[in-house]
Design a protein around this motif. Sequence first.
Motif, PDB file in Angstrom:
ATOM      1  N   PRO A   1     -51.610  45.645  19.034  1.00 23.16           N
ATOM      2  CA  PRO A   1     -52.386  45.370  20.251  1.00 23.16           C
ATOM      3  C   PRO A   1     -53.207  44.082  20.144  1.00 23.16           C
ATOM      4  N   GLN A   2     -53.240  43.379  21.227  1.00 21.73           N
ATOM      5  CA  GLN A   2     -54.036  42.162  21.328  1.00 21.73           C
ATOM      6  C   GLN A   2     -54.382  42.002  22.800  1.00 21.73           C
ATOM      7  N   ALA A   3     -55.564  41.476  23.092  1.00 23.75           N
ATOM      8  CA  ALA A   3     -55.957  41.305  24.503  1.00 23.75           C
ATOM      9  C   ALA A   3     -56.527  39.917  24.703  1.00 23.75           C
ATOM     10  N   GLU A   4     -56.455  39.444  25.934  1.00 21.45           N
ATOM     11  CA  GLU A   4     -57.053  38.143  26.224  1.00 21.45           C
ATOM     12  C   GLU A   4     -57.891  38.255  27.489  1.00 21.45           C
ATOM     13  N   ALA A   5     -58.944  37.432  27.564  1.00 19.03           N
ATOM     14  CA  ALA A   5     -59.853  37.470  28.717  1.00 19.03           C
ATOM     15  C   ALA A   5     -59.121  36.991  29.969  1.00 19.03           C
ATOM     16  N   LEU A   6     -59.387  37.681  31.081  1.00 14.60           N
ATOM     17  CA  LEU A   6     -58.756  37.274  32.341  1.00 14.60           C
ATOM     18  C   LEU A   6     -59.554  36.184  33.042  1.00 14.60           C
ATOM     19  N   LEU A   7     -60.862  36.209  32.817  1.00 14.94           N
ATOM     20  CA  LEU A   7     -61.725  35.289  33.564  1.00 14.94           C
ATOM     21  C   LEU A   7     -61.765  33.914  32.911  1.00 14.94           C
ATOM     22  N   HIS A   8     -62.075  32.941  33.736  1.00 15.55           N
ATOM     23  CA  HIS A   8     -62.295  31.553  33.281  1.00 15.55           C
ATOM     24  C   HIS A   8     -61.054  30.930  32.648  1.00 15.55           C
ATOM     25  N   GLN A   9     -59.886  31.358  33.093  1.00 13.96           N
ATOM     26  CA  GLN A   9     -58.673  30.695  32.621  1.00 13.96           C
ATOM     27  C   GLN A   9     -58.328  29.544  33.554  1.00 13.96           C
ATOM     28  N   ASP A  10     -57.717  28.532  33.023  1.00 17.21           N
ATOM     29  CA  ASP A  10     -57.229  27.437  33.867  1.00 17.21           C
ATOM     30  C   ASP A  10     -56.048  27.949  34.685  1.00 17.21           C
ATOM     31  N   PRO A  11     -55.892  27.401  35.910  1.00 18.02           N
ATOM     32  CA  PRO A  11     -54.675  27.761  36.662  1.00 18.02           C
ATOM     33  C   PRO A  11     -53.450  27.387  35.842  1.00 18.02           C
ATOM     34  N   ARG A  12     -52.471  28.272  35.799  1.00 14.50           N
ATOM     35  CA  ARG A  12     -51.318  27.959  34.942  1.00 14.50           C
ATOM     36  C   ARG A  12     -49.999  28.431  35.540  1.00 14.50           C
ATOM     37  N   ASN A  13     -50.005  28.629  36.865  1.00 17.39           N
ATOM     38  CA  ASN A  13     -48.737  29.028  37.454  1.00 17.39           C
ATOM     39  C   ASN A  13     -48.010  27.836  38.056  1.00 17.39           C
ATOM     40  N   PHE A  14     -48.437  26.632  37.691  1.00 13.61           N
ATOM     41  CA  PHE A  14     -47.728  25.458  38.175  1.00 13.61           C
ATOM     42  C   PHE A  14     -46.776  24.968  37.106  1.00 13.61           C
ATOM     43  N   LEU A  15     -45.510  24.983  37.419  1.00 17.36           N
ATOM     44  CA  LEU A  15     -44.512  24.424  36.517  1.00 17.36           C
ATOM     45  C   LEU A  15     -43.761  23.342  37.282  1.00 17.36           C
ATOM     46  N   PRO A  16     -43.707  22.123  36.771  1.00 18.53           N
ATOM     47  CA  PRO A  16     -42.957  21.094  37.484  1.00 18.53           C
ATOM     48  C   PRO A  16     -41.500  21.521  37.633  1.00 18.53           C
ATOM     49  N   GLY A  17     -41.001  21.497  38.842  1.00 20.63           N
ATOM     50  CA  GLY A  17     -39.631  21.908  39.086  1.00 20.63           C
ATOM     51  C   GLY A  17     -38.681  20.731  39.010  1.00 20.63           C
ATOM     52  N   ALA A  18     -37.406  21.056  39.102  1.00 11.08           N
ATOM     53  CA  ALA A  18     -36.384  20.008  39.025  1.00 11.08           C
ATOM     54  C   ALA A  18     -36.484  19.055  40.212  1.00 11.08           C
ATOM     55  N   TRP A  19     -37.144  19.533  41.301  1.00 13.55           N
ATOM     56  CA  TRP A  19     -37.228  18.690  42.485  1.00 13.55           C
ATOM     57  C   TRP A  19     -38.265  17.577  42.317  1.00 13.55           C
ATOM     58  N   ILE A  20     -39.057  17.644  41.263  1.00  7.49           N
ATOM     59  CA  ILE A  20     -40.008  16.567  41.013  1.00  7.49           C
ATOM     60  C   ILE A  20     -39.324  15.533  40.131  1.00  7.49           C
ATOM     61  N   THR A  21     -39.230  14.327  40.626  1.00  8.43           N
ATOM     62  CA  THR A  21     -38.544  13.298  39.851  1.00  8.43           C
ATOM     63  C   THR A  21     -39.427  12.854  38.698  1.00  8.43           C
ATOM     64  N   HIS A  22     -38.809  12.202  37.747  1.00  8.16           N
ATOM     65  CA  HIS A  22     -39.555  11.691  36.611  1.00  8.16           C
ATOM     66  C   HIS A  22     -40.648  10.735  37.088  1.00  8.16           C
TER      67      HIS A  22
END
Lengths: 157, 142
Positions: A98-119
């Motif tokens: 078992p291991q747990a992590e705090a839910l609060l004060h996390q940086d937003p992290r559901n953004f993943l650059p998709g293939a539609w974003i050019t270099h």
Amino acid sequence: MSISQEDFFNELAAGHSGPTIPEAKREYFQTRLRNRLFNFILAKFVAEQERGLTKAKLGRRIGKPPEVINRWLGAPSNLTLDTVSDLLLGISAEELTPQAEALLHQDPRNFLPGAWITHEEQQKRKQPPRPKDELDLAHVPQKQNKAPSPLELLGAK
Amino acid sequence: MVSGPWTSDEMGLRCGRLRGDLENLITAEFITVCWDPFKARNEQIGRLDRVEDEVWDLRSQKPKPGLRAFFRFAEKNVFMVLTVAPRSAPVTWLSRLPLLDRESREWRNAIIECRTEWKKLFPAHEPIRGTHINVYLTGGLL
């Protein structure tokens, strides 16, 4: 696109004397946990498949018929703590730590650059914005008469 | 619908679970997939009949009644969830008939409705089409 969790987490942020955490939110986190455990087990199984493990072998190893293994490895809702234990033992001779992590004060992290974003677009994101009067508009492409893609319509850049 | 506030505890409970299942579809390394319509056992998502409609469903199975979220793939690993319907029984908080039997009119209507919503939002674009799960999804397990 990132989604603010601030409102969703407001009862969690209220501390030990805060209001009751609504059942709906507790259900949400229960689902997350169940899905994470399922994904963990599934990844273990896929890794061991490459080393010859099959559902039939796993079933024999933990004394369960194939239909039970199919059910357990089919969807998260079929798992219990006992089945997680059996599966981990049978798949990789392991147990959960078992291991747990705090839910609060996390940086937003559901953004993943998709293939539609050019270099080029990704590089632009990394650069600090220039003052308006320094902007060189000569290289701005002419607006094309092209229908926006589904992602553009939803605001993804 | 998945962010609240919800109009009843029943809705909150069910939609909280749906939110977790939708997030899982985005974040999970592997997703179990029913590739052949009507052959579903316990998979998390499935391709629906007729396959040329390119409509898929996410199965949010428990608590009952389960929900089905209908979606199409805009590109690999990018899906648009457009409609939701209860699987086996009506719910007070969603004005949709339950889908019931796999060949019911409600199933067919749900698929047509998903296509219609897509056309409204993305009139100039078709969903992706493919002959293997890898065209649609990374980590899809058949």
